[in-house]
Design an enzyme around this catalytic site. Structure first.
Site, PDB file in Angstrom:
ATOM      1  N   VAL A  95      28.388 -17.921   8.036  1.00  0.00           N
ATOM      2  CA  VAL A  95      29.829 -17.812   7.812  1.00  0.00           C
ATOM      3  C   VAL A  95      30.009 -16.886   6.611  1.00  0.00           C
ATOM      4  O   VAL A  95      29.325 -17.035   5.588  1.00  0.00           O
ATOM      5  CB  VAL A  95      30.472 -19.191   7.532  1.00  0.00           C
ATOM      6  CG1 VAL A  95      31.954 -19.049   7.213  1.00  0.00           C
ATOM      7  CG2 VAL A  95      30.258 -20.131   8.716  1.00  0.00           C
ATOM      8  N   GLY A 105      31.278 -23.530   9.395  1.00  0.00           N
ATOM      9  CA  GLY A 105      29.849 -23.755   9.612  1.00  0.00           C
ATOM     10  C   GLY A 105      29.592 -25.058  10.350  1.00  0.00           C
ATOM     11  O   GLY A 105      28.797 -25.107  11.297  1.00  0.00           O
ATOM     12  N   ASN A 132      16.806 -22.284  -0.192  1.00  0.00           N
ATOM     13  CA  ASN A 132      18.213 -22.340   0.235  1.00  0.00           C
ATOM     14  C   ASN A 132      18.716 -23.789   0.213  1.00  0.00           C
ATOM     15  O   ASN A 132      18.977 -24.399   1.241  1.00  0.00           O
ATOM     16  CB  ASN A 132      18.356 -21.719   1.624  1.00  0.00           C
ATOM     17  CG  ASN A 132      19.798 -21.476   2.001  1.00  0.00           C
ATOM     18  OD1 ASN A 132      20.716 -21.998   1.372  1.00  0.00           O
ATOM     19  ND2 ASN A 132      20.000 -20.703   3.054  1.00  0.00           N
ATOM     20  N   TYR A 139      22.475 -29.410   6.167  1.00  0.00           N
ATOM     21  CA  TYR A 139      21.839 -29.965   7.367  1.00  0.00           C
ATOM     22  C   TYR A 139      21.424 -31.419   7.161  1.00  0.00           C
ATOM     23  O   TYR A 139      21.593 -32.256   8.048  1.00  0.00           O
ATOM     24  CB  TYR A 139      20.643 -29.114   7.785  1.00  0.00           C
ATOM     25  CG  TYR A 139      21.028 -27.713   8.193  1.00  0.00           C
ATOM     26  CD1 TYR A 139      21.979 -27.481   9.182  1.00  0.00           C
ATOM     27  CD2 TYR A 139      20.454 -26.604   7.593  1.00  0.00           C
ATOM     28  CE1 TYR A 139      22.351 -26.194   9.557  1.00  0.00           C
ATOM     29  CE2 TYR A 139      20.813 -25.311   7.962  1.00  0.00           C
ATOM     30  CZ  TYR A 139      21.758 -25.120   8.945  1.00  0.00           C
ATOM     31  OH  TYR A 139      22.118 -23.857   9.305  1.00  0.00           O
TER      32      TYR A 139
END
Length: 173
Positions: A95, A105, A132, A139
């Site tokens: 995004v 997202g 990241n 997630y």
């Protein structure tokens, strides 16, 4: 902010290509991108496509500073687990920075999961760079398992000369 998620078309390949480069810059690997929008068209929109893609689109009045209305994408393909069955692999979820935090997202991720479930997929898999943390946290908050931590799996790749060497060593008919 209002947005919609739809299946990508050939006409979206220039926008997808642009965002692939933006993602590569974010991931500190812009020199790794070798694919053109023409190759994306061929590989994703032929009779036997290698991937499928969703795009997130905002209304014209919310277009980006650069004039874009396609502001995110999710590119995925199907794999098969000999232990579990059909799976969907999320290659990219991106995004544009100015649109993050608006649920785009999450919407793309959920839509890929929905598409996978409709195709009888039993799992959704993806890879995330170890540094990241925002993506890993995103997630994890949705229930993803980090298999590197829990099961010790490593993601392995052959490319370039090593791929050529393997292919050249294949048994001859």
């Amino acid at each position: 902010m209002h947005f919609r998620i739809r299946a990508a078309t050939k006409e979206d390949c220039k926008d997808i290509s642009r965002m692939i480069m933006e993602l590569a810059v974010y991931e500190k690997m812009p020199d790794q991108v070798k694919i053109s929008h023409e190759e994306l068209e061929r590989d994703g929109f032929s009779q036997n496509p290698f991937f499928e893609c969703l795009v997130a689109e905002v209304p014209e009045e919310h277009k980006s500073e650069g004039g874009f209305t396609v502001v995110g994408y999710a590119l995925y393909f199907y794999t098969y687990s000999t232990w579990k069955g059909p799976s969907v692999y999320l290659e990219d979820l991106y995004v544009m920075p100015e649109y993050r935090g608006n649920g785009i997202g999450k919407g793309l991720l959920c839509k890929v999961a929905e598409v996978g479930k409709k195709k009888q997929c039993v799992r959704l898999q993806l890879s995330v760079l170890n540094w990241n943390t925002p993506s890993r946290d995103f997630y994890a908050a949705k229930g993803a398992q980090d298999l590197t931590v829990s099961e010790g799996w490593h993601f392995i790749r052959f490319e370039g000369q090593s791929l050529d060497d393997l292919a050249n060593e294949a048994p001859k008919d």
